[in-house]
Motif scaffolding. Structure first.
Motif, PDB file in Angstrom:
ATOM      1  N   ALA A  98       0.831  -1.205   0.000  1.00 18.75           N
ATOM      2  CA  ALA A  98       0.000   0.000   0.000  1.00 18.75           C
ATOM      3  C   ALA A  98       0.867   1.257   0.000  1.00 18.75           C
ATOM      4  CB  ALA A  98      -0.930  -0.009   1.207  1.00 18.75           C
ATOM      5  N   ARG A  99       1.889   1.271   0.848  1.00 22.48           N
ATOM      6  CA  ARG A  99       2.758   2.454   0.901  1.00 22.48           C
ATOM      7  C   ARG A  99       3.500   2.658  -0.416  1.00 22.48           C
ATOM      8  NH1 ARG A  99       3.787   0.467   6.146  1.00 22.48           N
ATOM      9  NH2 ARG A  99       5.710  -0.524   5.429  1.00 22.48           N
ATOM     10  N   ALA A 100       3.996   1.558  -0.986  1.00 23.21           N
ATOM     11  CA  ALA A 100       4.777   1.656  -2.220  1.00 23.21           C
ATOM     12  C   ALA A 100       3.957   2.179  -3.382  1.00 23.21           C
ATOM     13  CB  ALA A 100       5.381   0.299  -2.572  1.00 23.21           C
ATOM     14  N   THR A 101       2.672   1.851  -3.408  1.00 25.24           N
ATOM     15  CA  THR A 101       1.819   2.238  -4.537  1.00 25.24           C
ATOM     16  C   THR A 101       1.108   3.572  -4.329  1.00 25.24           C
ATOM     17  OG1 THR A 101       0.057   0.837  -3.615  1.00 25.24           O
ATOM     18  CG2 THR A 101       1.447  -0.131  -5.325  1.00 25.24           C
ATOM     19  N   GLY A 102       1.487   4.305  -3.278  1.00 26.08           N
ATOM     20  CA  GLY A 102       0.981   5.661  -3.102  1.00 26.08           C
ATOM     21  C   GLY A 102      -0.337   5.786  -2.388  1.00 26.08           C
ATOM     22  N   THR A 103      -0.721   4.784  -1.613  1.00 24.91           N
ATOM     23  CA  THR A 103      -1.975   4.833  -0.859  1.00 24.91           C
ATOM     24  C   THR A 103      -1.981   6.022   0.104  1.00 24.91           C
ATOM     25  OG1 THR A 103      -2.273   2.445  -0.993  1.00 24.91           O
ATOM     26  CG2 THR A 103      -3.405   3.567   0.804  1.00 24.91           C
ATOM     27  N   VAL A 104      -3.125   6.666   0.232  1.00 25.20           N
ATOM     28  CA  VAL A 104      -3.323   7.741   1.203  1.00 25.20           C
ATOM     29  C   VAL A 104      -3.908   7.125   2.470  1.00 25.20           C
ATOM     30  CG1 VAL A 104      -4.486   9.929   1.687  1.00 25.20           C
ATOM     31  CG2 VAL A 104      -3.756   9.385  -0.652  1.00 25.20           C
ATOM     32  N   PHE A 105      -3.223   7.258   3.584  1.00 21.89           N
ATOM     33  CA  PHE A 105      -3.691   6.683   4.847  1.00 21.89           C
ATOM     34  C   PHE A 105      -4.371   7.758   5.684  1.00 21.89           C
ATOM     35  CE2 PHE A 105      -0.045   4.019   3.633  1.00 21.89           C
ATOM     36  CZ  PHE A 105      -0.678   2.792   3.586  1.00 21.89           C
ATOM     37  N   ILE A 106      -5.533   7.421   6.234  1.00 22.62           N
ATOM     38  CA  ILE A 106      -6.301   8.390   7.017  1.00 22.62           C
ATOM     39  C   ILE A 106      -6.785   7.753   8.321  1.00 22.62           C
ATOM     40  CG2 ILE A 106      -7.079   9.688   4.997  1.00 22.62           C
ATOM     41  CD1 ILE A 106      -9.808   8.259   5.357  1.00 22.62           C
ATOM     42  N   ASN A 107      -6.974   8.590   9.312  1.00 20.79           N
ATOM     43  CA  ASN A 107      -7.657   8.214  10.548  1.00 20.79           C
ATOM     44  C   ASN A 107      -9.060   8.801  10.490  1.00 20.79           C
ATOM     45  OD1 ASN A 107      -5.579   6.858  12.108  1.00 20.79           O
ATOM     46  ND2 ASN A 107      -4.558   8.850  12.189  1.00 20.79           N
ATOM     47  N   ARG A 108     -10.049   7.958  10.733  1.00 21.72           N
ATOM     48  CA  ARG A 108     -11.430   8.465  10.708  1.00 21.72           C
ATOM     49  C   ARG A 108     -11.738   9.126  12.056  1.00 21.72           C
ATOM     50  NH1 ARG A 108     -14.241   6.839   6.256  1.00 21.72           N
ATOM     51  NH2 ARG A 108     -13.262   5.192   5.020  1.00 21.72           N
ATOM     52  N   ASP A 109     -11.091  10.268  12.236  1.00 19.27           N
ATOM     53  CA  ASP A 109     -11.196  11.035  13.470  1.00 19.27           C
ATOM     54  C   ASP A 109     -11.542  12.467  13.078  1.00 19.27           C
ATOM     55  OD1 ASP A 109     -10.756  12.550  15.783  1.00 19.27           O
ATOM     56  OD2 ASP A 109      -9.174  11.202  16.486  1.00 19.27           O
ATOM     57  N   ARG A 110     -12.641  12.965  13.611  1.00 21.03           N
ATOM     58  CA  ARG A 110     -13.093  14.308  13.242  1.00 21.03           C
ATOM     59  C   ARG A 110     -12.025  15.364  13.539  1.00 21.03           C
ATOM     60  NH1 ARG A 110     -18.446  14.761  12.038  1.00 21.03           N
ATOM     61  NH2 ARG A 110     -19.772  12.956  12.505  1.00 21.03           N
ATOM     62  N   ARG A 111     -11.184  15.107  14.553  1.00 23.74           N
ATOM     63  CA  ARG A 111     -10.159  16.078  14.907  1.00 23.74           C
ATOM     64  C   ARG A 111      -9.100  16.201  13.821  1.00 23.74           C
ATOM     65  NH1 ARG A 111      -8.757  13.436  20.621  1.00 23.74           N
ATOM     66  NH2 ARG A 111      -8.941  11.646  19.215  1.00 23.74           N
ATOM     67  N   GLU A 112      -8.985  15.199  12.971  1.00 24.31           N
ATOM     68  CA  GLU A 112      -7.987  15.227  11.903  1.00 24.31           C
ATOM     69  C   GLU A 112      -8.611  15.508  10.538  1.00 24.31           C
ATOM     70  OE1 GLU A 112      -5.281  11.929  11.926  1.00 24.31           O
ATOM     71  OE2 GLU A 112      -5.462  11.652  14.080  1.00 24.31           O
ATOM     72  N   ALA A 113      -9.878  15.837  10.531  1.00 21.14           N
ATOM     73  CA  ALA A 113     -10.585  16.012   9.266  1.00 21.14           C
ATOM     74  C   ALA A 113      -9.964  17.109   8.405  1.00 21.14           C
ATOM     75  CB  ALA A 113     -12.055  16.323   9.536  1.00 21.14           C
ATOM     76  N   ALA A 114      -9.581  18.234   9.010  1.00 23.22           N
ATOM     77  CA  ALA A 114      -9.027  19.348   8.233  1.00 23.22           C
ATOM     78  C   ALA A 114      -7.699  18.960   7.588  1.00 23.22           C
ATOM     79  CB  ALA A 114      -8.849  20.568   9.128  1.00 23.22           C
ATOM     80  N   ALA A 115      -6.836  18.285   8.361  1.00 24.87           N
ATOM     81  CA  ALA A 115      -5.537  17.877   7.824  1.00 24.87           C
ATOM     82  C   ALA A 115      -5.701  16.862   6.706  1.00 24.87           C
ATOM     83  CB  ALA A 115      -4.672  17.301   8.945  1.00 24.87           C
TER      84      ALA A 115
END
Length: 272
Positions: A129-146
């Protein structure tokens, strides 16, 4: 992140038997050589690609597509498409049923997956996943803007992001309500007027005589037994990918309206 469990329980993993183990080895070894051999090639190419192009990846996605197309040949799973992948700038949204979705959705079009953050630490899958450019996210409202900023940067770089608005996988027989949170990035002023969203329906057809949920991987199902079941199957089924007409973001007044329209398209083709 919550997972979907369903009401019918999990499929029991039947013992493979001698024939199943032979098939698993005869499919598994070439598949591993294909995946990890091309991963090494991709990383080498990326050493040149990254300093020259930064976020843009004009070469390495074609290695990923080569791997995914040939993975189905090795597995013996049929693969067909309806419709045409979009060429406009934007993103792809699809229903989520299995780890096979990675191969299914990469085989026909250059896309970059959006995945939950914990996938990055999974052995094997995380590396890929990292090698192929996957975007990793946390489903946390506090990180929504970032996370919205990451989305915008990748979209502006020309990446077609692919995410699963259901937020989890199912048994492949249903579509869960789409969460609208990740659609917010498309309403940024820099993107709004030119963004397109393409809904895609992925339909897995089980091998003859097997449960309709054969390829589904959901809830707390273990990856290893499911992989062995797929590799060792006496007969294989097929996967059908339906590319729906694009949705123009500027035609929608809110992210919720856009998410609902995408959900209707995806659900309609799965039911039919």
């Amino acid at each position: 992140m919550s997972t979907w469990e369903g009401q019918d329980g999990y499929l029991p993993f039947a013992p493979l038997g001698a024939g199943g183990w032979i098939r698993a080895v005869l499919r598994g070894l070439p598949l591993a050589l294909l995946v990890f051999g091309c991963l090494m090639l991709l990383l080498l190419v990326r050493l040149v690609e990254a300093p020259l192009f930064g976020l843009r990846r004009p070469w390495t996605p074609y290695i990923t597509r080569f791997v995914c197309r040939n993975a189905f040949r090795i597995l013996g799973i049929g693969y067909s498409i309806e419709g045409q992948p979009m060429t406009h700038r934007g993103a792809v949204v699809a229903n989520h049923s299995s780890w096979l979705d990675i191969f299914t959705l990469n085989a026909r079009k250059n896309v970059y997956f959006v995945s939950k953050a914990e996938v990055a630490s999974w052995p094997g899958i995380g590396w890929l996943a990292r090698a192929t450019g996957t975007v990793f996210i946390n489903r946390d409202r506090r990180e929504a803007a970032a996370q919205k900023k990451v989305f915008e940067d990748r979209l502006l770089a020309g990446h077609k992001l692919l995410f699963f608005p259901e937020g989890t996988s199912t048994d492949g027989r249903r579509v869960l309500p789409f969460k609208s949170t990740l659609f917010a990035a498309f309403f940024d002023q820099r993107l709004h007027d030119e963004m397109h969203i393409q809904p895609v329906t992925v339909r897995y057809v089980a091998p003859e005589g097997e449960d309709a949920r054969f390829y589904g991987w959901w809830g707390d199902m273990d990856f290893g037994p499911h992989l062995l079941q797929t590799l060792g199957a006496r007969r294989q089924g097929r996967v059908e990918v339906v590319y729906h007409p694009e949705l123009i973001v500027a035609d929608f007044g809110s992210r919720k309206a856009l998410a609902e329209a995408a959900e209707r398209a995806v659900r309609g083709a799965l039911v039919s």
